[in-house]
Design an enzyme around this catalytic site. Structure first.
Site, PDB file in Angstrom:
ATOM      1  N   ASN A   9       0.858  -1.190   0.000  1.00  0.00           N
ATOM      2  CA  ASN A   9       0.000   0.000   0.000  1.00  0.00           C
ATOM      3  C   ASN A   9       0.896   1.243   0.000  1.00  0.00           C
ATOM      4  O   ASN A   9       1.690   1.441   0.932  1.00  0.00           O
ATOM      5  CB  ASN A   9      -0.894  -0.047   1.254  1.00  0.00           C
ATOM      6  CG  ASN A   9      -1.839   1.130   1.324  1.00  0.00           C
ATOM      7  OD1 ASN A   9      -1.437   2.254   1.056  1.00  0.00           O
ATOM      8  ND2 ASN A   9      -3.078   0.879   1.701  1.00  0.00           N
ATOM      9  N   HIS A  12       0.986   6.276   1.829  1.00  0.00           N
ATOM     10  CA  HIS A  12       1.694   7.242   2.670  1.00  0.00           C
ATOM     11  C   HIS A  12       2.905   7.878   1.990  1.00  0.00           C
ATOM     12  O   HIS A  12       3.485   8.821   2.533  1.00  0.00           O
ATOM     13  CB  HIS A  12       1.987   6.636   4.041  1.00  0.00           C
ATOM     14  CG  HIS A  12       0.691   6.363   4.754  1.00  0.00           C
ATOM     15  ND1 HIS A  12      -0.205   7.374   5.022  1.00  0.00           N
ATOM     16  CD2 HIS A  12       0.102   5.209   5.153  1.00  0.00           C
ATOM     17  CE1 HIS A  12      -1.291   6.847   5.593  1.00  0.00           C
ATOM     18  NE2 HIS A  12      -1.123   5.544   5.675  1.00  0.00           N
ATOM     19  N   HIS A  45      -5.604   3.610  -1.597  1.00  0.00           N
ATOM     20  CA  HIS A  45      -6.924   3.964  -1.066  1.00  0.00           C
ATOM     21  C   HIS A  45      -7.290   5.367  -1.534  1.00  0.00           C
ATOM     22  O   HIS A  45      -6.650   6.345  -1.136  1.00  0.00           O
ATOM     23  CB  HIS A  45      -6.854   3.901   0.468  1.00  0.00           C
ATOM     24  CG  HIS A  45      -8.155   4.129   1.165  1.00  0.00           C
ATOM     25  ND1 HIS A  45      -8.294   3.955   2.526  1.00  0.00           N
ATOM     26  CD2 HIS A  45      -9.381   4.500   0.721  1.00  0.00           C
ATOM     27  CE1 HIS A  45      -9.547   4.218   2.881  1.00  0.00           C
ATOM     28  NE2 HIS A  45     -10.223   4.561   1.794  1.00  0.00           N
ATOM     29  N   ARG A  47      -9.446   8.068  -0.858  1.00  0.00           N
ATOM     30  CA  ARG A  47     -10.381   8.486   0.194  1.00  0.00           C
ATOM     31  C   ARG A  47     -11.270   9.599  -0.324  1.00  0.00           C
ATOM     32  O   ARG A  47     -10.889  10.358  -1.225  1.00  0.00           O
ATOM     33  CB  ARG A  47      -9.616   8.959   1.436  1.00  0.00           C
ATOM     34  CG  ARG A  47      -8.835   7.843   2.122  1.00  0.00           C
ATOM     35  CD  ARG A  47      -8.274   8.326   3.448  1.00  0.00           C
ATOM     36  NE  ARG A  47      -9.284   8.326   4.484  1.00  0.00           N
ATOM     37  CZ  ARG A  47      -9.408   7.404   5.442  1.00  0.00           C
ATOM     38  NH1 ARG A  47      -8.550   6.414   5.526  1.00  0.00           N
ATOM     39  NH2 ARG A  47     -10.362   7.482   6.335  1.00  0.00           N
ATOM     40  N   ARG A  51      -7.046  12.735   0.980  1.00  0.00           N
ATOM     41  CA  ARG A  51      -5.966  13.229   1.847  1.00  0.00           C
ATOM     42  C   ARG A  51      -4.594  12.692   1.425  1.00  0.00           C
ATOM     43  O   ARG A  51      -3.584  13.268   1.779  1.00  0.00           O
ATOM     44  CB  ARG A  51      -6.250  12.900   3.317  1.00  0.00           C
ATOM     45  CG  ARG A  51      -6.120  11.444   3.645  1.00  0.00           C
ATOM     46  CD  ARG A  51      -6.284  11.214   5.130  1.00  0.00           C
ATOM     47  NE  ARG A  51      -7.652  11.434   5.566  1.00  0.00           N
ATOM     48  CZ  ARG A  51      -8.171  10.859   6.663  1.00  0.00           C
ATOM     49  NH1 ARG A  51      -7.411  10.090   7.409  1.00  0.00           N
ATOM     50  NH2 ARG A  51      -9.410  11.071   7.006  1.00  0.00           N
ATOM     51  N   GLU A  75      -8.666   0.547  -2.873  1.00  0.00           N
ATOM     52  CA  GLU A  75      -9.516   0.568  -1.673  1.00  0.00           C
ATOM     53  C   GLU A  75     -10.425   1.788  -1.756  1.00  0.00           C
ATOM     54  O   GLU A  75      -9.971   2.887  -2.108  1.00  0.00           O
ATOM     55  CB  GLU A  75      -8.656   0.673  -0.418  1.00  0.00           C
ATOM     56  CG  GLU A  75      -7.802  -0.542  -0.167  1.00  0.00           C
ATOM     57  CD  GLU A  75      -6.877  -0.349   1.015  1.00  0.00           C
ATOM     58  OE1 GLU A  75      -6.153  -1.299   1.337  1.00  0.00           O
ATOM     59  OE2 GLU A  75      -6.867   0.744   1.614  1.00  0.00           O
ATOM     60  N   THR A 106      -8.194   3.608   8.683  1.00  0.00           N
ATOM     61  CA  THR A 106      -9.420   2.810   8.625  1.00  0.00           C
ATOM     62  C   THR A 106      -9.582   2.026   9.926  1.00  0.00           C
ATOM     63  O   THR A 106      -8.923   1.014  10.136  1.00  0.00           O
ATOM     64  CB  THR A 106      -9.388   1.866   7.407  1.00  0.00           C
ATOM     65  OG1 THR A 106      -9.001   2.633   6.274  1.00  0.00           O
ATOM     66  CG2 THR A 106     -10.737   1.246   7.169  1.00  0.00           C
ATOM     67  N   GLU A 156     -11.010  -9.432   3.367  1.00  0.00           N
ATOM     68  CA  GLU A 156      -9.732  -9.037   3.972  1.00  0.00           C
ATOM     69  C   GLU A 156     -10.016  -8.801   5.443  1.00  0.00           C
ATOM     70  O   GLU A 156     -10.834  -7.938   5.796  1.00  0.00           O
ATOM     71  CB  GLU A 156      -9.167  -7.777   3.307  1.00  0.00           C
ATOM     72  CG  GLU A 156      -7.844  -7.359   3.958  1.00  0.00           C
ATOM     73  CD  GLU A 156      -7.041  -6.356   3.136  1.00  0.00           C
ATOM     74  OE1 GLU A 156      -7.133  -6.395   1.893  1.00  0.00           O
ATOM     75  OE2 GLU A 156      -6.334  -5.554   3.754  1.00  0.00           O
ATOM     76  N   HIS A 199      -3.627  -4.368   7.770  1.00  0.00           N
ATOM     77  CA  HIS A 199      -3.673  -3.235   8.696  1.00  0.00           C
ATOM     78  C   HIS A 199      -2.771  -3.437   9.915  1.00  0.00           C
ATOM     79  O   HIS A 199      -2.917  -4.391  10.657  1.00  0.00           O
ATOM     80  CB  HIS A 199      -5.089  -2.905   9.189  1.00  0.00           C
ATOM     81  CG  HIS A 199      -5.215  -1.453   9.561  1.00  0.00           C
ATOM     82  ND1 HIS A 199      -5.652  -0.503   8.682  1.00  0.00           N
ATOM     83  CD2 HIS A 199      -4.868  -0.805  10.693  1.00  0.00           C
ATOM     84  CE1 HIS A 199      -5.612   0.674   9.263  1.00  0.00           C
ATOM     85  NE2 HIS A 199      -5.128   0.525  10.472  1.00  0.00           N
TER      86      HIS A 199
HETATM   87  N1  PXP Z   1      -5.775  -3.127   4.052  1.00  0.00           N
HETATM   88  C1  PXP Z   1      -6.766  -2.219   4.109  1.00  0.00           C
HETATM   89  C2  PXP Z   1      -8.122  -2.614   3.654  1.00  0.00           C
HETATM   90  C3  PXP Z   1      -6.517  -0.902   4.560  1.00  0.00           C
HETATM   91  O1  PXP Z   1      -7.515  -0.003   4.620  1.00  0.00           O
HETATM   92  C4  PXP Z   1      -5.193  -0.569   4.937  1.00  0.00           C
HETATM   93  C5  PXP Z   1      -4.900   0.841   5.400  1.00  0.00           C
HETATM   94  O2  PXP Z   1      -5.209   1.738   4.395  1.00  0.00           O
HETATM   95  C6  PXP Z   1      -4.206  -1.539   4.839  1.00  0.00           C
HETATM   96  C7  PXP Z   1      -4.523  -2.828   4.420  1.00  0.00           C
HETATM   97  C8  PXP Z   1      -2.774  -1.243   5.175  1.00  0.00           C
HETATM   98  O3  PXP Z   1      -2.645  -0.927   6.523  1.00  0.00           O
HETATM   99  P1  PXP Z   1      -1.253  -0.372   7.061  1.00  0.00           P
HETATM  100  O4  PXP Z   1      -0.995   0.915   6.336  1.00  0.00           O
HETATM  101  O5  PXP Z   1      -1.488  -0.196   8.510  1.00  0.00           O
HETATM  102  O6  PXP Z   1      -0.221  -1.403   6.741  1.00  0.00           O
END
Ligand code: PXP
Length: 251
Positions: A9, A12, A45, A47, A51, A75, A106, A156, A199
């Site tokens: 992901n 960030h 994601h 959003r 953001r 996402e 999330t 998930e 997550h």
């Molecule tokens: N999976 C989903 C569905 C998420 O919403 C997120 C966070 O955006 C992640 C995985 C990844 O989480 P993390 O950034 O904490 O590794």
């Protein structure tokens, strides 16, 4: 035995870029580097408040992923605005997540049981359009049953509470939550749903999750991007991949 896929992901990277409002660092460049260094998929994601990832980022990520033949997992909240974007974009996969503007990330899973009337037509439209749809849920029997009923192909499971319990040093709670994730994975897989996790996963907590045999994919973002500050993205990815593989091989 199959090894779990690693979905990276890159949200960030966009968070850092947006802190200055410019173009650097570009999440698409980070996605390219992740792909070149073993990511099995890219997750982003979009959003509602934009953001981090922007519409333009997402469009460029789709071009990159098609070119590299790597799945893009978008996402998004289960709302009409996002459904329209996903229908136009046709990402390989869509993961429906709960979204509240005031949250930092999330928090908690989607209430598939409570919102099945809203979710079911969106899943149908996205699936008919060629995207594989997953629901980001807590590992609870009624949410798994509801996910299947809504037409999802994948669940998930939210690993955030497990990660928090370990951070808080509450081993009893972590054990109970891990057991819940294991039970849920077995149930979902027996029902024909593909199982993913995501997550809050880090080098320290990924092993127990990667060892759950039904898990086909882990989606990891914040920790990998943060760790890249110290070691670089290729090294952070390699370390995460090694830990996942070792945990799965040793079961
Ligand atoms: N999976 C989903 C569905 C998420 O919403 C997120 C966070 O955006 C992640 C995985 C990844 O989480 P993390 O950034 O904490 O590794």
């Amino acid at each position: 035995m199959s090894l779990p896929r690693l979905g990276v992901n890159i949200d960030h990277v966009a968070t850092v870029r947006n802190a200055r409002g410019g173009v650097h660092p570009d999440p698409v460049d980070a996605a390219r580097l992740a792909i070149e260094n073993g990511a099995d998929g890219i997750t982003a994601h979009l959003r509602e408040d934009r953001r981090h990832i922007s519409d333009d980022d997402l469009a460029r990520l789709q071009i990159l992923c098609l070119e590299k033949n790597i799945p893009l997992n978008m996402e998004m909240a289960a709302v009409a605005e996002m459904a329209k974007i996903a229908i136009d974009l046709k990402p390989h996969a869509v993961c429906l997540v709960p979204e509240r503007r005031e949250e930092r990330t999330t928090e908690g899973g989607l209430d598939a049981a409570g919102h099945h009337n809203q979710i079911t037509p969106i899943i149908r439209d996205l699936s008919d359009n060629g995207s594989r749809v997953s629901l980001f849920i807590e590992s609870l029997p009624h949410q798994i049953d509801a996910s299947l009923k809504c037409g999802a192909q994948v669940v998930e499971f939210h690993t955030g509470a497990y990660a928090h319990a370990l951070d808080d040093g509450d081993q009893a709670k972590a054990d109970q939550l891990l057991n819940q994730l294991q039970e849920g994975a077995k149930k979902a897989s027996d029902m024909g749903l593909e199982v993913h996790f995501g997550h809050g996963l880090t080098f320290d907590n990924v092993g127990a999750i990667a060892a759950i045999p039904e898990g086909m994919e882990l989606n990891i973002g914040h920790f990998i991007i943060g760790e890249s500050i110290f070691s670089g993205l290729p090294a952070a990815l390699k370390e995460m991949r090694d830990r996942m593989d070792q945990a799965r091989i040793s079961i």
